[in-house]
Design a protein around this motif. Sequence first.
Motif, PDB file in Angstrom:
ATOM      1  N   ARG A  32     -19.575  38.668  10.799  1.00  0.00           N
ATOM      2  CA  ARG A  32     -20.598  38.047  11.779  1.00  0.00           C
ATOM      3  C   ARG A  32     -21.620  37.225  13.105  1.00  0.00           C
ATOM      4  N   HIS A  33     -21.126  37.005  12.684  1.00  0.00           N
ATOM      5  CA  HIS A  33     -21.634  35.445  13.923  1.00  0.00           C
ATOM      6  C   HIS A  33     -20.726  36.403  14.917  1.00  0.00           C
ATOM      7  N   GLY A  34     -19.865  36.701  15.319  1.00  0.00           N
ATOM      8  CA  GLY A  34     -18.652  36.826  16.267  1.00  0.00           C
ATOM      9  C   GLY A  34     -19.434  37.889  16.545  1.00  0.00           C
ATOM     10  N   GLN A  35     -19.868  39.117  16.263  1.00  0.00           N
ATOM     11  CA  GLN A  35     -20.447  40.040  16.738  1.00  0.00           C
ATOM     12  C   GLN A  35     -21.960  39.661  17.585  1.00  0.00           C
ATOM     13  N   CYS A  36     -21.850  39.143  16.512  1.00  0.00           N
ATOM     14  CA  CYS A  36     -23.643  38.115  17.497  1.00  0.00           C
ATOM     15  C   CYS A  36     -23.655  37.642  19.044  1.00  0.00           C
ATOM     16  N   CYS A  37     -22.442  36.823  19.012  1.00  0.00           N
ATOM     17  CA  CYS A  37     -21.835  36.260  20.116  1.00  0.00           C
ATOM     18  C   CYS A  37     -21.698  37.620  21.572  1.00  0.00           C
ATOM     19  N   ARG A  38     -20.862  38.658  20.586  1.00  0.00           N
ATOM     20  CA  ARG A  38     -19.830  39.377  21.631  1.00  0.00           C
ATOM     21  C   ARG A  38     -21.298  40.008  22.321  1.00  0.00           C
ATOM     22  N   ALA A  39     -22.682  40.164  21.763  1.00  0.00           N
ATOM     23  CA  ALA A  39     -23.895  41.302  21.924  1.00  0.00           C
ATOM     24  C   ALA A  39     -24.257  40.363  23.266  1.00  0.00           C
ATOM     25  N   ILE A  40     -24.459  38.927  23.090  1.00  0.00           N
ATOM     26  CA  ILE A  40     -25.210  38.205  23.497  1.00  0.00           C
ATOM     27  C   ILE A  40     -24.435  37.880  24.913  1.00  0.00           C
ATOM     28  N   ALA A  41     -22.982  37.483  24.816  1.00  0.00           N
ATOM     29  CA  ALA A  41     -22.505  37.680  25.912  1.00  0.00           C
ATOM     30  C   ALA A  41     -22.370  38.677  26.784  1.00  0.00           C
ATOM     31  N   LEU A  91     -22.135  32.769  33.455  1.00  0.00           N
ATOM     32  CA  LEU A  91     -22.533  32.051  32.435  1.00  0.00           C
ATOM     33  C   LEU A  91     -21.359  32.718  31.630  1.00  0.00           C
ATOM     34  N   ASP A  92     -19.990  31.887  30.538  1.00  0.00           N
ATOM     35  CA  ASP A  92     -19.361  32.331  29.984  1.00  0.00           C
ATOM     36  C   ASP A  92     -20.336  31.820  28.022  1.00  0.00           C
ATOM     37  N   PHE A  93     -19.352  32.470  27.347  1.00  0.00           N
ATOM     38  CA  PHE A  93     -19.511  32.272  25.959  1.00  0.00           C
ATOM     39  C   PHE A  93     -18.760  31.718  25.066  1.00  0.00           C
ATOM     40  N   ASN A  94     -18.883  31.141  24.441  1.00  0.00           N
ATOM     41  CA  ASN A  94     -18.319  30.283  23.091  1.00  0.00           C
ATOM     42  C   ASN A  94     -18.973  31.062  21.500  1.00  0.00           C
ATOM     43  N   PRO A  95     -18.276  31.642  20.453  1.00  0.00           N
ATOM     44  CA  PRO A  95     -19.172  32.098  19.248  1.00  0.00           C
ATOM     45  C   PRO A  95     -18.202  29.984  18.701  1.00  0.00           C
ATOM     46  N   THR A  96     -19.118  29.613  17.381  1.00  0.00           N
ATOM     47  CA  THR A  96     -18.952  28.355  17.264  1.00  0.00           C
ATOM     48  C   THR A  96     -18.888  28.484  15.641  1.00  0.00           C
ATOM     49  N   PHE A  97     -17.389  28.127  15.673  1.00  0.00           N
ATOM     50  CA  PHE A  97     -16.582  28.717  14.328  1.00  0.00           C
ATOM     51  C   PHE A  97     -16.576  26.862  13.956  1.00  0.00           C
ATOM     52  N   PHE A  98     -17.871  25.839  13.978  1.00  0.00           N
ATOM     53  CA  PHE A  98     -17.244  24.868  14.066  1.00  0.00           C
ATOM     54  C   PHE A  98     -18.146  24.130  13.415  1.00  0.00           C
ATOM     55  N   GLY A  99     -18.060  22.758  12.256  1.00  0.00           N
ATOM     56  CA  GLY A  99     -19.771  22.351  12.439  1.00  0.00           C
ATOM     57  C   GLY A  99     -21.135  22.677  11.914  1.00  0.00           C
ATOM     58  N   HIS A 100     -20.041  23.764  10.877  1.00  0.00           N
ATOM     59  CA  HIS A 100     -21.158  24.371   9.564  1.00  0.00           C
ATOM     60  C   HIS A 100     -20.371  24.372   8.207  1.00  0.00           C
ATOM     61  N   PRO A 101     -21.535  24.231   7.375  1.00  0.00           N
ATOM     62  CA  PRO A 101     -21.566  24.908   6.287  1.00  0.00           C
ATOM     63  C   PRO A 101     -19.770  25.797   5.523  1.00  0.00           C
ATOM     64  N   LYS A 102     -20.220  26.334   6.079  1.00  0.00           N
ATOM     65  CA  LYS A 102     -19.078  27.828   5.806  1.00  0.00           C
ATOM     66  C   LYS A 102     -17.830  27.649   6.603  1.00  0.00           C
ATOM     67  N   ASP A 157     -25.303  33.906  11.980  1.00  0.00           N
ATOM     68  CA  ASP A 157     -24.912  35.555  12.060  1.00  0.00           C
ATOM     69  C   ASP A 157     -26.767  36.364  12.103  1.00  0.00           C
ATOM     70  N   GLU A 158     -27.750  35.324  12.643  1.00  0.00           N
ATOM     71  CA  GLU A 158     -28.544  35.993  13.322  1.00  0.00           C
ATOM     72  C   GLU A 158     -29.048  35.721  14.496  1.00  0.00           C
ATOM     73  N   LEU A 159     -28.160  35.067  15.144  1.00  0.00           N
ATOM     74  CA  LEU A 159     -28.149  35.502  16.435  1.00  0.00           C
ATOM     75  C   LEU A 159     -28.324  36.610  17.378  1.00  0.00           C
ATOM     76  N   ASP A 160     -29.628  35.968  18.532  1.00  0.00           N
ATOM     77  CA  ASP A 160     -29.726  36.851  19.270  1.00  0.00           C
ATOM     78  C   ASP A 160     -30.099  36.679  21.087  1.00  0.00           C
ATOM     79  N   TYR A 161     -30.054  37.803  21.549  1.00  0.00           N
ATOM     80  CA  TYR A 161     -30.149  36.914  22.593  1.00  0.00           C
ATOM     81  C   TYR A 161     -31.268  36.883  23.626  1.00  0.00           C
ATOM     82  N   HIS A 162     -32.442  36.577  22.742  1.00  0.00           N
ATOM     83  CA  HIS A 162     -33.391  35.875  22.490  1.00  0.00           C
ATOM     84  C   HIS A 162     -33.190  34.664  22.773  1.00  0.00           C
ATOM     85  N   HIS A 163     -32.202  34.107  21.664  1.00  0.00           N
ATOM     86  CA  HIS A 163     -32.565  32.328  21.862  1.00  0.00           C
ATOM     87  C   HIS A 163     -31.631  32.043  22.871  1.00  0.00           C
TER      88      HIS A 163
END
Length: 415
Positions: free
Chosen positions: A157-166, A126-137, A105-111
């Motif tokens: 918040r993770h999804g919101q970060c990913c939309r901004a990155i996309a 480029l196309d993009f996908n939030p990663t809703f798997f492989g995580h303790p939450k 939930d802290e991902l940013d474009y610079h990553h």
Amino acid sequence: MTRLNYDAARDAFAEWGVDADAAIKQLADIPISMHCWQGDDVVGFEQSEGGSAGGIQITGNYPGRARTAAELRADLEFAYGKIPGKHRLNLHASYLDTDETPARDELDYHHFASWVDWAKDNGLGLDFNPTFFGHPKVDENLTLSHPDKDIRNFWIRHGQCCRAIAAKFGEELGSPCVNNIWVPDGYKDTPIDRLAARERLESAIDEMIAQPYDAAHMLDAVEAKLFGIGVEACTVGSHEFYMGYAIRKGTLLCLDMGHFHPTENVADKLSSVSQSVKEILLHVSRPMRWDSDHVILLNDDILAMAQELVFGNLLPRTHIGLDFFDATIARTSSWVIGTRNMQKALLRALLMPQAELKSIEEKLDFTQRFLMTEELKDLPYGVIWDEFCARNNVPTGKALIADLNSYQASVAPRG
């Protein structure tokens, strides 16, 4: 293949009223979004959180898996070099390229900026996908539909970060980035209150996509699933759920070929959903049982999908992506053959006398339709494909196999 052979093949199609040169030209303009996760078995490059789990399973341990972003990009460059035309890369959020250890939930474009620089250098979208798997939450296979508001908010918040990155991807590359939302949410055994879970999921997605972005930069898509391991009894984000959501909220609808009953004809769904949604996202794979995601073959399912796209004039409204991962065979070979098979299927559809076939069907002349579709199978499609590859300076046949084997031998020491 000699020029004389192509000329003869072109004449054979011309007898049926088909312009082979026009078909080649049209095929060259159809991009395929190749998925990054075939290259490393859906592990990703997060340094603070573990590998994939929660709905994703990989079979096999063939040598040569990419272990870093640099290795993955090298593999991708090799693969794209064997695929005719200009295409795209479908990137998951877990494939960040950074020494930092951000939470999801802290991902940013610079990553991901290095991926954009690489895409520019290689002429790729480029196309993009939030990663809703492989995580303790991912708690009991629940994310956006979890009863715990704090867990839902984390994934929102993770999804919101990913939309901004996309959106930044699309802005930087001058091509809309499709941001596809898939969550593994569901129940292993029969739930009591399916509606409550679906209401939570809808509310969470509403909040996640509330921020508007220019459609020239980013497009939201939602992806359904029939079931998966651990969610056999109920998938919260079912086909009906997401189809209704896409219609009401104006998102793209993703149809993944592995996310339906094995006997369902996914190609048949295209014309139906096209009447209710403006744009479609495809994830093309080969389900042997459920969502087994085998590498694409040039089989009846793929041919039917391509014919629906071409005959329904759906190509301008459809984003074609791939989604398979098989670690029992060389990963670069899987990319190359799978992508080329999708292109071969499209070429075959483009080489059919579409207007005549439609006219015959409108006259209810099913005998003539039967005769034509069977005789058309004998036309020299392979010669036209070879010409397309030659014009794009990519090998075919034994030369292609030799290149694929040579590259695999060079990466096998990775283990």
